[in-house]
Motif scaffolding. Structure first.
Motif, short mmCIF file in Angstrom:
data_model
loop_
_atom_site.label_atom_id
_atom_site.label_comp_id
_atom_site.label_asym_id
_atom_site.label_seq_id
_atom_site.Cartn_x
_atom_site.Cartn_y
_atom_site.Cartn_z
N HIS A 158 0.86 -1.18 0.00
CA HIS A 158 0.00 0.00 0.00
C HIS A 158 0.90 1.24 0.00
O HIS A 158 1.84 1.33 0.79
N LEU A 159 0.61 2.16 -0.88
CA LEU A 159 1.49 3.33 -1.05
C LEU A 159 1.63 4.15 0.22
O LEU A 159 2.69 4.73 0.47
N ASN A 160 0.57 4.20 1.04
CA ASN A 160 0.68 5.00 2.26
C ASN A 160 1.42 4.27 3.37
O ASN A 160 1.60 4.82 4.45
N LEU A 161 1.88 3.04 3.12
CA LEU A 161 2.63 2.30 4.13
C LEU A 161 4.09 2.08 3.74
O LEU A 161 4.80 1.34 4.40
N ILE A 162 4.54 2.74 2.66
CA ILE A 162 5.95 2.64 2.30
C ILE A 162 6.67 3.93 2.70
O ILE A 162 6.07 4.99 2.80
N SER A 163 7.97 3.80 2.95
CA SER A 163 8.77 4.97 3.34
C SER A 163 10.21 4.77 2.88
O SER A 163 10.59 3.67 2.47
N SER A 164 10.98 5.82 2.98
CA SER A 164 12.40 5.80 2.63
C SER A 164 12.65 5.23 1.24
O SER A 164 13.67 4.60 0.99
N GLU A 165 11.71 5.48 0.33
CA GLU A 165 11.85 4.94 -1.02
C GLU A 165 12.84 5.77 -1.82
O GLU A 165 12.99 6.96 -1.60
N LYS A 166 13.52 5.09 -2.74
CA LYS A 166 14.45 5.80 -3.62
C LYS A 166 14.60 5.01 -4.91
O LYS A 166 14.45 3.79 -4.95
#
Length: 171
Positions: free
Chosen positions: A70-78
């Motif tokens: 789920h897009l709202n549960l991802i972080s620190s993406e690069k």
């Protein structure tokens, strides 16, 4: 994030109401490494929707290796572009309900131009995170009144599949 998302008869992810597929990337290596599990890495197809990143394994016998983030549960993406023909999109994710046992890291190795994915996902994540401060005010009780907000939609942090739409009075 969730293991084994439902598929339709064409082996595309079963979409939630109002969810649409934005980009389909075939021949992507999808990796998921959970904190309490053996890492998964398979060749398959990556679907970007307006709500999720869904990885479907190319080998239909390994359907249990499919996963949705789920897009709202991802972080620190690069996005890391190694060359014109190789790039990585990676980051951290947390579980959605009981559909996955632990937080972890994801990585998608793409063998084609990553710019369409990068532009689309950056725009979607910006829209989701822009209203994140408003989502903190959502009460767990369904019958409570929502506080006034300046935007007209936001995602419930307790259930990422639910989007609240605020109908503002035009008086």
């Amino acid at each position: 994030m969730a293991f084994n998302p439902s598929l339709d008869r064409n082996f595309y992810p079963q979409l939630f109401p109002s969810e649409i597929i934005i980009i389909i990337y075939p021949n992507v290596y999808g990796s998921l490494h959970l904190e309490n599990n053996i890492p998964i890495r398979n060749l398959g197809t990556l679907f970007l929707t307006n709500a999720r990143l869904v990885f479907i394994n190319q080998d239909l016998n390994k359907i249990s290796s499919n996963f949705a983030l789920h897009l709202n549960l991802i972080s620190s993406e690069k996005l890391i572009q190694v060359s014109h023909t190789l790039s990585y999109f990676e980051g951290h994710t947390v579980p959605y309900g009981n559909y996955m046992p632990a937080p972890g890291m994801f990585k998608f190795e793409m063998l084609q131009d990553p710019r369409p994915l990068n532009i689309s996902i950056s725009n979607l994540l910006f829209q989701i995170r822009r209203t994140e401060h408003q989502a903190r005010f959502v009460n767990k009780s369904v019958n409570t009144t929502l506080p006034p907000v300046s935007d007209n939609a936001f995602v419930d942090p307790n259930d990422p599949d639910i989007m609240y739409v605020v109908d503002q009075n035009k008086n």
